[in-house]
Design an enzyme around this catalytic site. Structure first.
Site, PDB file in Angstrom:
ATOM      1  N   ARG A  12       0.888  -1.607   0.030  1.00 41.94           N
ATOM      2  CA  ARG A  12       0.274   0.088   0.376  1.00 41.94           C
ATOM      3  C   ARG A  12       0.578   1.432  -0.118  1.00 41.94           C
ATOM      4  O   ARG A  12       0.361   1.475  -0.656  1.00 41.94           O
ATOM      5  CB  ARG A  12      -1.298  -0.115   1.097  1.00 41.94           C
ATOM      6  CG  ARG A  12      -1.942  -1.182   0.830  1.00 41.94           C
ATOM      7  CD  ARG A  12      -3.705  -1.176   1.931  1.00 41.94           C
ATOM      8  NE  ARG A  12      -4.064   0.140   1.382  1.00 41.94           N
ATOM      9  CZ  ARG A  12      -3.874   1.845   2.621  1.00 41.94           C
ATOM     10  NH1 ARG A  12      -3.243   1.540   3.663  1.00 41.94           N
ATOM     11  NH2 ARG A  12      -4.976   1.994   2.338  1.00 41.94           N
TER      12      ARG A  12
ATOM     13  N   TYR B  22      -0.342   3.243  -3.054  1.00 34.55           N
ATOM     14  CA  TYR B  22      -0.955   4.276  -3.178  1.00 34.55           C
ATOM     15  C   TYR B  22      -0.555   5.658  -2.663  1.00 34.55           C
ATOM     16  O   TYR B  22      -1.421   6.317  -1.820  1.00 34.55           O
ATOM     17  CB  TYR B  22      -2.789   3.883  -2.230  1.00 34.55           C
ATOM     18  CG  TYR B  22      -2.742   2.205  -3.020  1.00 34.55           C
ATOM     19  CD1 TYR B  22      -3.884   2.835  -4.186  1.00 34.55           C
ATOM     20  CD2 TYR B  22      -3.173   1.740  -2.190  1.00 34.55           C
ATOM     21  CE1 TYR B  22      -4.072   1.781  -4.378  1.00 34.55           C
ATOM     22  CE2 TYR B  22      -4.042   0.654  -2.304  1.00 34.55           C
ATOM     23  CZ  TYR B  22      -4.370   0.452  -3.486  1.00 34.55           C
ATOM     24  OH  TYR B  22      -4.726  -0.768  -3.621  1.00 34.55           O
TER      25      TYR B  22
ATOM     26  N   CYS C  36      15.542  -4.371  -4.118  1.00 34.44           N
ATOM     27  CA  CYS C  36      15.748  -3.422  -4.749  1.00 34.44           C
ATOM     28  C   CYS C  36      15.068  -2.699  -6.082  1.00 34.44           C
ATOM     29  O   CYS C  36      14.444  -3.109  -6.456  1.00 34.44           O
ATOM     30  CB  CYS C  36      16.263  -4.031  -6.262  1.00 34.44           C
ATOM     31  SG  CYS C  36      18.035  -5.212  -5.053  1.00 34.44           S
TER      32      CYS C  36
ATOM     33  N   TYR D 273      -6.327  -5.307   2.900  1.00 35.86           N
ATOM     34  CA  TYR D 273      -5.452  -4.918   1.927  1.00 35.86           C
ATOM     35  C   TYR D 273      -3.433  -5.110   1.584  1.00 35.86           C
ATOM     36  O   TYR D 273      -2.794  -4.236   1.293  1.00 35.86           O
ATOM     37  CB  TYR D 273      -5.169  -3.701   0.645  1.00 35.86           C
ATOM     38  CG  TYR D 273      -7.149  -3.824   0.829  1.00 35.86           C
ATOM     39  CD1 TYR D 273      -7.583  -4.842  -0.776  1.00 35.86           C
ATOM     40  CD2 TYR D 273      -7.578  -3.202   0.900  1.00 35.86           C
ATOM     41  CE1 TYR D 273      -8.979  -5.133  -0.633  1.00 35.86           C
ATOM     42  CE2 TYR D 273      -9.107  -3.133   1.487  1.00 35.86           C
ATOM     43  CZ  TYR D 273      -9.511  -3.343  -0.127  1.00 35.86           C
ATOM     44  OH  TYR D 273     -10.847  -4.157  -0.247  1.00 35.86           O
TER      45      TYR D 273
HETATM   46  C1  LIG Z   1     -12.898  -4.036  -3.142  1.00 36.06           C
HETATM   47  C2  LIG Z   1     -14.338  -4.203  -2.700  1.00 36.06           C
HETATM   48  C3  LIG Z   1     -15.398  -3.927  -1.666  1.00 36.06           C
HETATM   49  C4  LIG Z   1     -14.790  -3.586  -0.363  1.00 36.06           C
HETATM   50  O1  LIG Z   1     -14.246  -2.336  -0.076  1.00 36.06           O
HETATM   51  P1  LIG Z   1     -13.397  -2.023   1.218  1.00 36.06           P
HETATM   52  O2  LIG Z   1     -12.970  -0.740   0.705  1.00 36.06           O
HETATM   53  O3  LIG Z   1     -11.976  -2.765   1.691  1.00 36.06           O
HETATM   54  O4  LIG Z   1     -15.089  -1.554   2.348  1.00 36.06           O
HETATM   55  C5  LIG Z   1     -16.325  -4.308  -1.818  1.00 36.06           C
HETATM   56  N1  LIG Z   1     -17.569  -4.081  -2.736  1.00 36.06           N
HETATM   57  C6  LIG Z   1     -16.959  -4.440  -3.865  1.00 36.06           C
HETATM   58  C7  LIG Z   1     -17.324  -4.929  -5.011  1.00 36.06           C
HETATM   59  C8  LIG Z   1     -15.618  -4.800  -4.067  1.00 36.06           C
HETATM   60  O5  LIG Z   1     -15.013  -4.149  -5.244  1.00 36.06           O
END
Ligand SMILES: *Cc1c(COP(=O)(O)O)cnc(C)c1O
Length: 435
Positions: free
Chosen positions: A334, A338, A364, A393
């Site tokens: 992450r 991001y 690296c 994540y």
């Molecule tokens: C990734 C995703 C979620 C979960 O999102 P969060 O931000 O982790 O709550 C729910 N629904 C769909 C369709 C997703 O792609």
């Protein structure tokens, strides 16, 4: 941005500093009743550690916030798909949102009866994945295009299983989050524009093996401004009314996931946050009389995990300080992907002094960092750090880059701690290769 790791920092109830019973010791970070230093000593680092109590508590908070309406919590498996965590969530009564056949297989592995609480999302479901889900008898397919609808109609007819469907609409609402995890604007690949959804519903209604059942929406992730949810659901509620006038039996509204968490160290008031979220979701739907589906991922597991890592070396390059630690971007992507912020704290508090430093891994790549320009208490080589809020994540985005094995994972429940995934060896990594 500079952040100070406040010495009084606490993440109640699961992660907190405690003093060892026998006097004089420095305060040390615990997960529930288990000292993180002890887990690192037994299982090595890098190590993911999760709190079962915190996951259960957050599921309960969702149930409480939405208690006034019929609803099903479908935990988003992609946030953390460890089997032990999925089982814990299934036992807490939740269902699941899956985005691949593999995730569905994980869910079925931990609970053979979970299919009736599973929704299947994603823009690229393949025919074999549809077949698996049809045979398992899932609750709902979230359809994202006319081609997908056609493929599902054909597959369902071939295997002679009814498929309940919702169209995932793209409400053209800004989620005010990182562009990579924003999904609800018209230029994104996700969903079907609301003006085009009606055509898909009419097509679906003509298919003998499809049953129109709902409307879905998911506008992105790590959303902290709940007004975006309200705006999306206003549009969904409008579509539900239109579809019902056209004779469609809309029973479900799937409000997706996306509720954000506090990564920046302020002890979050989850009860308050979730009730604000519930108000934003429920107000537009108050006259819709639907069964609500919710797909939270991050907000259930994010704060329930930490990544433990040891400082290998300290290093200074032209007055820029580096802590080189044994966790890297392959363990926690992450920050690199991001520029995400994760609070980092020393597991044992000793120094009062702080310093500004980068926290980097051994990979690296210049992009291999866990924190930049971070003010941290001074730590020594060999000291243990905890990277907070890595339950979502984190492990799932791991890779084997630089032939680094995926870290071990431990689930703590009260005073008990058990390994839920062994550390991956080099032999494990080479197993599928041929010379
Ligand atoms: C990734 C995703 C979620 C979960 O999102 P969060 O931000 O982790 O709550 C729910 N629904 C769909 C369709 C997703 O792609």
């Amino acid at each position: 941005m500079k952040r100070t790791a406040k010495p009084e920092f606490l993440r109640p109830p699961a992660f907190a500093y405690q003093c060892a019973v026998r006097g004089g010791a420095q305060p040390a970070l615990f997960c529930e009743s288990v000292a993180l230093e002890r887990l690192a000593a037994s299982h090595g680092t890098p190590l993911y550690v999760y709190s079962a109590a915190m996951i259960r508590e957050r599921i309960r908070a969702f149930a409480h916030a939405f208690r006034s309406v019929p609803h099903t919590l479908c935990y988003s498996v992609k946030a953390n798909s460890s089997l032990a965590i999925l089982r814990l969530i299934a036992r807490a009564g939740a269902g699941f949102d899956v985005v691949s056949g593999g995730e569905l297989e994980r869910v079925l592995r931990v609970d053979g009866h979970a299919a009736k609480r599973v929704v299947f999302s994603g823009v690229g479901k393949t025919v074999p994945e549809m077949e698996l889900a049809l045979r398992a008898g899932i609750l709902l397919f979230n359809i994202e295009s006319a081609s997908e609808l056609e493929a599902l109609a054909e597959t369902a007819a071939r295997v002679k299983r009814q498929a309940a469907i919702a169209v995932r609409v793209n409400p053209d609402v800004s989620a005010k989050t990182h562009p990579y995890i924003s999904t609800g604007l018209h230029e994104h690949k996700f969903g079907v524009p609301i003006p085009e959804a009606g055509t898909l519903y009419s097509k679906a209604a003509k298919q003998p093996y499809l049953r129109v059942a709902g409307v879905s929406v998911h506008i992105g992730s790590q959303i902290t401004d709940v007004s975006s949810f309200a705006a999306a659901l206003e549009r969904v509620a409008g579509l539900v009314r239109t579809l019902r006038t056209e004779g469609h039996d809309i029973r479900y509204v799937d409000a997706g996931g996306g509720l954000g968490i506090s990564y920046e160290g302020a002890a979050e008031n989850f009860a308050q946050r979730i009730s604000a979220y519930a108000r934003a979701v429920l107000k537009p739907l108050r006259r819709s009389n639907v069964h609500l589906l919710l797909e939270p991922g991050r907000s259930i597991v994010g704060p329930a995990g930490v990544l433990l890592t040891r400082v290998i070396y300290r290093k200074t390059n032209n007055s820029r300080r580096f802590l080189i630690v044994d966790a890297a971007m392959n363990d926690l992507l992450r920050p690199s992907l991001y520029r995400a912020y994760h609070e980092i704290v020393p597991v044992t508090r000793s120094a009062e002094d702080t310093e500004t430093t980068d926290v980097v891994g051994p990979i690296c790549e210049t992009g291999d960092f866990l924190a930049r320009d971070r003010e941290l208490p001074v730590v020594r080589e060999g000291d243990l750090l905890a990277i907070l809020d890595t339950g979502a994540y984190g492990a799932v985005l791991g890779s084997n880059y630089n032939t680094r094995g995926k870290p071990a994972e431990v689930l703590v429940d009260g005073a008990k701690a058990r390994v839920i995934r062994d550390r991956e060896s080099v032999r494990d990594q080479m197993r599928l290769e041929r010379l």
